[in-house]
Every structure is written in C-alpha cells, then in structure tokens.
Design a protein around this motif. Structure first.
Motif, mmCIF file in Angstrom:
data_model
loop_
_atom_site.group_PDB
_atom_site.id
_atom_site.type_symbol
_atom_site.label_atom_id
_atom_site.label_comp_id
_atom_site.label_asym_id
_atom_site.label_seq_id
_atom_site.Cartn_x
_atom_site.Cartn_y
_atom_site.Cartn_z
ATOM 1 N N ARG A 16 0.821 -1.215 0.000
ATOM 2 C CA ARG A 16 0.000 0.000 0.000
ATOM 3 C C ARG A 16 0.858 1.270 0.000
ATOM 4 O O ARG A 16 0.440 2.290 -0.552
ATOM 5 C CB ARG A 16 -0.968 -0.026 1.174
ATOM 6 N N ALA A 17 2.014 1.239 0.617
ATOM 7 C CA ALA A 17 2.876 2.428 0.657
ATOM 8 C C ALA A 17 3.329 2.811 -0.754
ATOM 9 O O ALA A 17 3.232 3.975 -1.161
ATOM 10 C CB ALA A 17 4.075 2.187 1.560
ATOM 11 N N HIS A 20 0.424 4.076 -2.806
ATOM 12 C CA HIS A 20 0.034 5.425 -2.395
ATOM 13 C C HIS A 20 0.921 6.484 -3.041
ATOM 14 O O HIS A 20 0.465 7.594 -3.339
ATOM 15 C CB HIS A 20 0.095 5.543 -0.868
ATOM 16 N N LEU A 21 2.179 6.144 -3.270
ATOM 17 C CA LEU A 21 3.113 7.082 -3.892
ATOM 18 C C LEU A 21 3.071 7.026 -5.416
ATOM 19 O O LEU A 21 3.821 7.734 -6.090
ATOM 20 C CB LEU A 21 4.534 6.813 -3.389
#
Length: 135
Positions: A16-17, A20-21
């Motif tokens: 998810r990180a 997200h970016l």
C-alpha cells in the motif's frame, strides 16, 4: 509475468505504501526489478526538489522486489543512498535494482535511480537483505 514470480507480484499488489506514492513496477524478473514514479507536489521539499525520503522509498521498493524474487521471504537489513543530482516536480524517476550477490540468508542489491527524460543518475542505493527462516 513468469508464474514462478507470482509471489513477488502478490507482495507488490499488497504494498500500500508504494501504491500510495504512485509507483509502478515495470520489470519483475529474478534478481532484477524496475520501478518508476512521478515526483508529485507532495514530494518536493523547501528547496523545490524531490525530498530524499521519497527517492529512498522508490529505491527501497525496487530493492524489495529484486531481493524477494528468489522466493524466500526477505527483508532489508540495512541500506545506504548517495544523492547525485536533483529531481524536480513532474520528473519521472526510475529505480533499477539488481541483486549483486546472495549468500546463505544474506544478500546485497544495488539500485540506480535515474530521471526518465534524460537518463541522468539521481541516486545510487545499496541494500543489504536477510531472508527469514521458514515458519
């Protein structure tokens, strides 16, 4: 994608990180990965250049794909980065990771971050990995 690398694709899909970016994995191979990201407004610092933490995150994400490609659950044991040039708002930056050596449960992976438009080297990252024992 090679079915033998399905575990890496699942890992990436659950990241998810990186999602997200806005990161995109464009190459996923054994011991090799390429991940790209566009420098967005929320990624620039007070000097109006890409914050080093975002460049580190990009390199780290490519590192994760490459060092997990052999199938064992592998995590970072440490990493260093050298910033060579600046990236700016709107630049597409590309991290290319290559496992240099893997021995026992340890490994070393190099990642070069470049600017897509002109190929300029933005940063060099070296990650040290450790495979976890099977549960």
């Amino acid at each position: 994608m090679d079915e033998d690398l399905a575990h890496v694709r699942r890992m990436w899909d659950d990241d998810r990180a990186s999602a997200h970016l806005g990161m995109e994995a464009t190459v996923v191979e054994v011991d090799h990965a390429v991940v790209r990201m566009t420098v967005g407004e929320h990624m620039v610092n007070g000097h109006d250049i890409a914050h080093g933490g975002y460049l580190f995150a990009l390199a780290d994400s490519a590192f994760a794909i490459a060092c997990n490609s052999r199938g064992a659950l592998t995590v970072a044991a440490g990493a260093d980065i050298v910033f060579v040039a600046s990236a700016r708002l709107g630049d597409v930056v590309v991290a290319e990771a290559q496992v240099r050596t893997a021995y026992g449960r340890s490994g070393v992976t190099d990642v070069t971050v470049t600017r897509e438009s002109d190929g300029a080297v933005i940063a060099e990252f070296r990650g040290r990995s450790r495979s976890l024992p099977s549960r």
